[in-house]
Design a protein around this motif. Structure first.
Motif: not given
Length: 375
Positions: A221-222, A226-229, A241-242
């Motif tokens: 859902n997001d 920048n929510n991928i490492l 992540i997140d």
């Protein structure tokens, strides 16, 4: 927060070794984050600690429980496979429980904290640099969904009720238009008219979940970049992540937000709309990477709506931004009076650019072996 208080909180988690140091980390606007360093028999090991924002997440325990269930499933799956050079412990977040056995610690102020093992030698990225990265990003989201496609654990909580429900977002929008609290309605007639004209088309995902044509699964859902490492040495995506918004939904919530954020040639709040558009080359790479992992578990109907999901998510964000603008900017943080209106216009410009490239999008989908829904 006072150093003594932070130190006390960090020492409430089941982490071996002496606390050497800690410092604030990142620039997130939702949760407060610290990184600590522990001396574990001469080896320095880092951990991530976060205070969960109760204004956004009304039930922090449910948020952490969801993450625990999802990451546990992924970890067990990776451990069973053991078929890569990257250790399972680096390919999924790992929650560290508090000393009392709970997955969180509640401080004296009533705030909730959680702790993760810090994943070393990995970074997030802020700029979509080209098609190679777009392919990796799409693949990372597809991998995350694939890892959870056979999840049979406890039912996840809906931590933000009706988060992507277009019917509800339009109800809020209608109220904002009717009340015109900030006296701004007369200046946004074109934007309101466009959203009203597109109202029915934007309901396809919400209606699909409601009538059963779209199956409910687990979604991030997001799914922004920048929510991928990414691994610092290889540049490959390690994990998502997140995970605060992980909850039940259609996988198309993730493809929609992925397409909306990754294919836009402009910033989300760009004021020069000539810079805003849909990048078909990034879309091709993005969905190519996604389908390399997701093809086997998607239904034909889900596949047929992948492209449309991007337009739907541009629309739902336009509705949310314009609702906030009409209400006087009470939800989103703004840096200028027109900020939410600028955000609205960017999303509308993206939708219009997608419409203008309809034939190119359909050609790409056929190229990738994906049929298109007649909606």
């Amino acid at each position: 927060m006072e150093e003594k208080k932070v130190r006390h909180i960090l020492n409430q988690f089941s982490v071996y070794g002496d606390l050497e140091s800690f410092k604030g980390f990142g620039n997130g606007h939702i949760n407060n984050t610290y990184i600590s360093v522990r001396n574990q028999g001469g080896t320095l090991v880092r951990y991530t600690h976060q205070r969960i924002n109760k204004n956004v997440f009304k039930n922090p325990e449910q948020v952490v429980q969801n993450i625990h269930n999802v990451t546990g499933h992924i970890y067990n799956k990776l451990k069973a496979e053991q078929n890569g050079s990257i250790s399972p412990s680096r390919r999924v977040l790992q929650i560290v429980p508090a000393k009392d056995g709970k997955l969180w610690h509640i401080d004296d102020a009533g705030d909730y904290w959680r702790t993760y093992v810090f994943i070393e030698h990995a970074s997030t990225l802020e700029v979509m640099s080209g098609t190679d990265l777009a392919y990796k990003v799409g693949k990372a989201v597809g991998t995350f969904q694939k890892q959870l496609s056979d999840y049979t654990g406890p039912v996840l909580y809906e931590t933000i009720p009706r988060f992507h429900n277009m019917h509800w977002r339009y109800e809020q929008f209608d109220e904002a238009v009717a009340s015109d609290k900030a006296g701004r309605l007369s200046s946004v007639k074109d934007e309101v008219d466009f959203l009203q004209t597109n109202r029915d088309r934007g309901m396809i995902l919400s209606d699909g979940l409601a009538n059963g044509r779209l199956k409910s699964g687990i979604t991030h859902n997001d799914t922004k970049l920048n929510n991928i490492l990414f691994d610092d040495a290889t540049g490959e995506a390690i994990c998502m992540i997140d995970l605060d918004t992980v909850m039940p939904g259609t996988v198309l919530f993730d493809t929609g937000d992925l397409i909306r954020t990754a294919t836009n040639t402009g910033a989300e709040d760009e004021r020069d709309l000539s810079k805003v558009g849909f990048n078909a080359d990034l879309f091709r790479a993005l969905i190519g990477g996604y389908m390399s992992e997701a093809s086997d578990f998607l239904t034909d109907y889900e596949k047929s709506l992948i492209a449309e999901s991007g337009r739907v998510f541009a629309q739902i964000m336009a509705v949310r931004f314009l609702t906030d603008y009409l209400n006087g900017d009470v939800y989103y943080k703004i840096e200028r009076p027109s900020h939410n209106l600028d955000r609205t216009r960017t999303q509308l410009a993206l939708m219009k650019s997608m419409d203008a490239q309809k034939n190119e999008i359909e050609s790409i989908m056929r190229e990738l072996g994906i049929g298109l829904s007649e909606r």
